[in-house]
Enzyme design. Structure first.
Site, short mmCIF file in Angstrom:
data_model
loop_
_atom_site.label_atom_id
_atom_site.label_comp_id
_atom_site.label_asym_id
_atom_site.label_seq_id
_atom_site.Cartn_x
_atom_site.Cartn_y
_atom_site.Cartn_z
CG HIS A 166 -1.88 0.97 1.43
ND1 HIS A 166 -1.63 2.26 1.83
CD2 HIS A 166 -3.23 0.90 1.25
CE1 HIS A 166 -2.76 2.93 1.89
NE2 HIS A 166 -3.75 2.14 1.56
CG ASP B 163 0.70 -2.13 6.16
OD1 ASP B 163 -0.24 -2.27 6.98
OD2 ASP B 163 0.57 -1.53 5.08
CD GLN C 93 -6.75 -4.42 4.36
OE1 GLN C 93 -7.66 -5.12 4.78
NE2 GLN C 93 -6.95 -3.18 3.97
CE LYS D 222 -7.09 -0.03 6.55
NZ LYS D 222 -7.88 0.33 5.39
CB CYS E 138 -3.61 3.28 -1.57
SG CYS E 138 -4.88 4.48 -1.22
N1 PMP Z 1 -1.72 -0.56 4.60
C1 PMP Z 1 -2.66 -1.32 4.07
C2 PMP Z 1 -2.30 -2.69 3.58
C3 PMP Z 1 -3.97 -0.84 3.96
O1 PMP Z 1 -4.91 -1.60 3.41
C4 PMP Z 1 -4.27 0.45 4.46
C5 PMP Z 1 -5.68 1.02 4.38
N2 PMP Z 1 -6.26 0.94 3.14
C6 PMP Z 1 -3.24 1.20 5.03
C7 PMP Z 1 -1.98 0.66 5.08
C8 PMP Z 1 -3.47 2.57 5.55
O2 PMP Z 1 -4.32 2.55 6.64
P1 PMP Z 1 -4.84 3.93 7.25
O3 PMP Z 1 -5.52 4.64 6.13
O4 PMP Z 1 -5.77 3.54 8.33
O5 PMP Z 1 -3.65 4.67 7.72
#
Ligand code: PMP
Length: 411
Positions: A123, A200, A203, A226, A366
């Protein structure tokens, strides 16, 4: 429908509304999960009876708020099996957690000509902070590619991991491909080269239990929203000795021990990273979300979502013209399915599904470098949760077929 599921669904009143005159089917859990009543009630109750700023007052209410706030830190530590609460930093989100590691820890350990190894499935939150660090330090940013089955190519990881690698940053679960990466093996190999591992877990955190000590990761980041909690609260786990070495990146109230006209001395970790008034209500909500998940049991969540996916994936695979990104088999799949329908723009598919009450995401998620690797600009993405049912899966497959037919008739 099993009894537990019936009770669970009652905790999510948002799910029993109509969207475009159709019953809502929410399949965008990877973007944000819904928040159950017990979590909302806990936050309301905090604001109704305990609200005060933490760490400041000598009065009773402030002490109560501080205790509640610090108790959640213990709870988070236990949830991810961290050795103690001192290794838990509150942040706004996964994004902020990863930025904190990249700018503070990254600054300490990455120097000119060093290497940072990430994966092509990251991401942007776990990509751009490292890209920026590499630019600042004149270091090299390297990407581990995908294997033929669109899982992470571990052979490529081994090839690219060198004695110059200072940081390996990797998602535990991809927000597009749905795959879970072998973090324990990655960490073992990275540590052999004296590289630090940043995970990270945005998910994975709501879908599998995490044991940071067993995985032996150096840092791990996730977001409350999440995992059934509120937005605006995140966590950074860091090994205590590494957090101790790191400098704060935000300065102000709360994070100091003493300040003079010319100098300031920081609090110890984790408080030195928590400048200013934090999202106290969000922390309370995060604690309530962990309590909710613990009562449900992660093993039940995993089994329920696995059953949904086992039912859904083969049916989707059979739809003519539908391409699934990531592995085609359930074994390697988390509860995220990204796909496209031939000749249809993902936004049209998502809009068509929305007309039928089905909420899915369409876009690059993203993860633009991953999209380029997959040879697409965007995909549709359905992401499941334990509050979805097998009947929801039937309806989803039916509605995807309806959308496909509708647009094919139009063209
Ligand atoms: N890493 C991953 C794999 C994600 O799916 C996301 C959220 N889409 C994020 C980071 C970022 O999370 P946040 O927007 O809550 O900072």
């Amino acid at each position: 429908m099993d009894k537990k599921f019936e009770n669970v669904i009652k905790d999510f009143p948002i799910l029993s509304q109509k969207i475009n005159d159709e019953p809502l089917l929410y399949l965008d859990n990877a973007a944000t999960s819904q928040t159950p009543n017990p979590v909302l009630n806990e936050m309301v109750s905090f604001y109704q009876s305990e609200n005060a700023n933490v760490h400041r007052g000598v009065y009773t209410l402030a002490n109560e708020a501080t205790t509640a706030y610090e108790n959640v830190r213990e709870q988070v530590a236990e949830f991810i099996h961290a050795p103690n609460a001192k290794s838990i930093v509150y942040t706004r989100s996964t994004t902020e957690s990863l930025n904190l590691v990249a700018s503070s820890f990254g600054d300490l350990v990455v120097h000119e000509s060093d290497e940072i190894l990430i994966t092509i499935m990251e991401h942007h939150s776990n990509l751009i902070p490292w890209q920026q660090l590499a630019k600042r330090k004149h270091a090299k940013l390297k990407y581990v590619e995908l294997a033929d089955d669109q899982t992470l190519d571990i052979a490529d990881f081994k090839r690219k991991l060198t004695e110059r690698t200072k940081i390996v940053a990797v998602a535990q679960m991809s927000n597009v491909l749905g795959v879970t990466n072998p973090i324990k093996e990655i960490t073992r190999l990275a540590h052999q080269q004296h590289a630090y591992v940043v995970v990270d877990a945005a998910q994975s955190v709501a879908h599998q239990s995490i044991d940071v000590q067993d995985l032996d990761v150096d840092f791990l980041a996730f977001s409350g929203h999440k995992m059934l909690g509120p937005t605006g609260i995140g966590v950074l786990f860091g090994k205590a000795e590494l957090l101790d070495e790191m400098n704060p990146v935000q300065f102000g109230g709360e994070m100091i021990e003493a300040v003079s006209r010319t100098q300031a001395k920081w609090q110890s970790a984790p408080w030195k990273f928590e400048a200013g008034t934090q999202n106290i209500g969000g922390v309370i909500g995060l604690g309530a979300a962990i309590t909710y998940i613990s009562k449900l049991k992660m093993t039940w969540i995993e089994a329920t979502e696995h059953k949904l996916l086992t039912y859904l994936l083969p049916q989707l695979v059979q739809i003519k013209g539908l391409t699934i990104y990531g592995p085609q088999t359930v074994a390697e799949h988390g509860s995220i399915v990204a796909f496209n329908l031939a000749n249809l723009h993902p936004h049209d598919v998502a809009t068509g599904l929305d007309m039928l009450g089905v909420e899915v995401r369409a876009g690059h998620h993203c993860a633009q470098p991953l999209m380029t690797t997959l040879g697409v600009e965007s995909t549709v993405r359905a992401s499941l949760s334990f509050y979805n049912s097998l009947a929801d899966m039937d309806r989803f497959v039916y509605d995807v077929k309806m959308v496909k037919e509708f647009f094919n008739r139009e063209s």
